[in-house]
Design a protein around this motif. Sequence first.
Motif, mmCIF file in Angstrom:
data_model
loop_
_atom_site.group_PDB
_atom_site.id
_atom_site.type_symbol
_atom_site.label_atom_id
_atom_site.label_comp_id
_atom_site.label_asym_id
_atom_site.label_seq_id
_atom_site.Cartn_x
_atom_site.Cartn_y
_atom_site.Cartn_z
ATOM 1 N N GLY A 1 11.827 -13.157 -6.094
ATOM 2 C CA GLY A 1 11.787 -11.750 -6.490
ATOM 3 C C GLY A 1 10.964 -11.525 -7.742
ATOM 4 O O GLY A 1 10.248 -10.529 -7.858
ATOM 5 N N HIS A 2 11.058 -12.468 -8.670
ATOM 6 C CA HIS A 2 10.278 -12.361 -9.909
ATOM 7 C C HIS A 2 8.777 -12.487 -9.633
ATOM 8 O O HIS A 2 7.963 -11.819 -10.263
ATOM 9 C CB HIS A 2 10.731 -13.452 -10.885
ATOM 10 N N HIS A 3 8.414 -13.317 -8.686
ATOM 11 C CA HIS A 3 7.001 -13.547 -8.363
ATOM 12 C C HIS A 3 6.536 -12.744 -7.139
ATOM 13 O O HIS A 3 5.502 -13.052 -6.544
ATOM 14 C CB HIS A 3 6.752 -15.035 -8.095
ATOM 15 N N TRP A 4 7.283 -11.734 -6.748
ATOM 16 C CA TRP A 4 7.007 -10.993 -5.514
ATOM 17 C C TRP A 4 5.581 -10.455 -5.462
ATOM 18 O O TRP A 4 4.880 -10.616 -4.478
ATOM 19 C CB TRP A 4 8.010 -9.857 -5.368
ATOM 20 N N GLU A 5 5.148 -9.787 -6.515
ATOM 21 C CA GLU A 5 3.801 -9.199 -6.505
ATOM 22 C C GLU A 5 2.723 -10.275 -6.539
ATOM 23 O O GLU A 5 1.635 -10.078 -6.008
ATOM 24 C CB GLU A 5 3.631 -8.233 -7.670
ATOM 25 N N LYS A 6 2.995 -11.406 -7.160
ATOM 26 C CA LYS A 6 2.029 -12.504 -7.157
ATOM 27 C C LYS A 6 1.889 -13.092 -5.766
ATOM 28 O O LYS A 6 0.798 -13.481 -5.365
ATOM 29 C CB LYS A 6 2.469 -13.611 -8.119
ATOM 30 N N LEU A 7 2.990 -13.138 -5.029
ATOM 31 C CA LEU A 7 2.962 -13.708 -3.686
ATOM 32 C C LEU A 7 2.366 -12.757 -2.657
ATOM 33 O O LEU A 7 1.563 -13.158 -1.814
ATOM 34 C CB LEU A 7 4.383 -14.081 -3.240
ATOM 35 N N PHE A 8 2.746 -11.489 -2.713
ATOM 36 C CA PHE A 8 2.386 -10.556 -1.658
ATOM 37 C C PHE A 8 1.471 -9.424 -2.107
ATOM 38 O O PHE A 8 1.131 -8.564 -1.303
ATOM 39 C CB PHE A 8 3.660 -9.971 -1.032
ATOM 40 N N GLY A 9 1.094 -9.391 -3.360
ATOM 41 C CA GLY A 9 0.207 -8.351 -3.852
ATOM 42 C C GLY A 9 0.946 -7.079 -4.196
ATOM 43 O O GLY A 9 2.095 -6.871 -3.830
ATOM 44 N N LYS A 10 0.260 -6.226 -4.936
ATOM 45 C CA LYS A 10 0.868 -4.951 -5.324
ATOM 46 C C LYS A 10 0.719 -3.954 -4.188
ATOM 47 O O LYS A 10 -0.224 -4.022 -3.408
ATOM 48 C CB LYS A 10 0.177 -4.404 -6.574
ATOM 49 N N PRO A 11 1.644 -2.999 -4.103
ATOM 50 C CA PRO A 11 1.503 -1.957 -3.082
ATOM 51 C C PRO A 11 0.211 -1.164 -3.299
ATOM 52 O O PRO A 11 -0.273 -1.024 -4.423
ATOM 53 C CB PRO A 11 2.726 -1.068 -3.301
ATOM 54 N N ILE A 12 -0.350 -0.653 -2.239
ATOM 55 C CA ILE A 12 -1.623 0.068 -2.298
ATOM 56 C C ILE A 12 -1.521 1.272 -3.219
ATOM 57 O O ILE A 12 -2.439 1.561 -3.975
ATOM 58 C CB ILE A 12 -2.058 0.500 -0.879
ATOM 59 N N ASN A 13 -0.401 1.987 -3.215
ATOM 60 C CA ASN A 13 -0.235 3.158 -4.067
ATOM 61 C C ASN A 13 -0.362 2.789 -5.534
ATOM 62 O O ASN A 13 -0.959 3.517 -6.313
ATOM 63 C CB ASN A 13 1.121 3.817 -3.817
ATOM 64 N N ASP A 14 0.207 1.674 -5.949
ATOM 65 C CA ASP A 14 0.124 1.249 -7.341
ATOM 66 C C ASP A 14 -1.314 0.918 -7.741
ATOM 67 O O ASP A 14 -1.749 1.255 -8.824
ATOM 68 C CB ASP A 14 1.007 0.022 -7.591
ATOM 69 N N GLU A 15 -2.063 0.267 -6.836
ATOM 70 C CA GLU A 15 -3.449 -0.081 -7.136
ATOM 71 C C GLU A 15 -4.309 1.168 -7.296
ATOM 72 O O GLU A 15 -5.153 1.242 -8.174
ATOM 73 C CB GLU A 15 -4.014 -0.993 -6.048
ATOM 74 N N GLU A 16 -4.062 2.168 -6.436
ATOM 75 C CA GLU A 16 -4.863 3.395 -6.501
ATOM 76 C C GLU A 16 -4.582 4.168 -7.767
ATOM 77 O O GLU A 16 -5.487 4.688 -8.399
ATOM 78 C CB GLU A 16 -4.574 4.261 -5.262
ATOM 79 N N THR A 17 -3.319 4.262 -8.180
ATOM 80 C CA THR A 17 -2.999 5.012 -9.390
ATOM 81 C C THR A 17 -3.526 4.321 -10.633
ATOM 82 O O THR A 17 -3.914 4.988 -11.593
ATOM 83 C CB THR A 17 -1.479 5.229 -9.522
ATOM 84 N N GLN A 18 -3.588 2.992 -10.649
ATOM 85 C CA GLN A 18 -4.107 2.272 -11.790
ATOM 86 C C GLN A 18 -5.610 2.464 -11.895
ATOM 87 O O GLN A 18 -6.173 2.526 -12.994
ATOM 88 C CB GLN A 18 -3.770 0.791 -11.703
ATOM 89 N N GLU A 19 -6.315 2.537 -10.771
ATOM 90 C CA GLU A 19 -7.757 2.722 -10.789
ATOM 91 C C GLU A 19 -8.125 4.125 -11.278
ATOM 92 O O GLU A 19 -9.120 4.315 -11.944
ATOM 93 C CB GLU A 19 -8.333 2.491 -9.393
ATOM 94 N N VAL A 20 -7.315 5.137 -10.941
ATOM 95 C CA VAL A 20 -7.581 6.508 -11.349
ATOM 96 C C VAL A 20 -7.438 6.649 -12.850
ATOM 97 O O VAL A 20 -8.207 7.334 -13.518
ATOM 98 C CB VAL A 20 -6.645 7.491 -10.594
ATOM 99 N N GLU A 21 -6.435 5.988 -13.426
ATOM 100 C CA GLU A 21 -6.210 6.094 -14.872
ATOM 101 C C GLU A 21 -7.287 5.361 -15.561
ATOM 102 O O GLU A 21 -8.033 5.535 -16.315
ATOM 103 C CB GLU A 21 -4.862 5.454 -15.233
#
Length: 115
Positions: free
Chosen positions: A95-115
């Motif tokens: 659970g701690h390494h979840w995003e490292k294993l499976f990547g970030k959700p697409i919504n999170d990536e898009e909002t980070q790029e906009v900012e």
Amino acid sequence: MAVTSKGQTSNQEIKWFDSYTKVMLSIMFVLLLFIFGAGKYMASHNMDAAGTDEIENNLATKVTQGEHHPFAELPGDAQIGAFSVANFFAGLIVGHHWEKLFGKPINDEETQEVE
């Protein structure tokens, strides 16, 4: 060098054994050491802690006409406890390494790029 989900390379390296993972693994191994130590103590003093596994193993021995030989001999339900402890800490670490294993959700990536 790591590759992002869009095929771009970055200089960030994924750190798998961070301080959280090391602490969780150490706690898990200490708890398992206590469980296996208690099992060894009980076995050396011929203590009986008949649990559900012992009943099932005795039934299986009668059916197969052969002795059962578990990988790690733990009295009573200590084996279930050992597996539960190991699975609990494995779940925390995954659970701690979840995003490292499976990547970030697409919504999170898009909002980070906009900012």
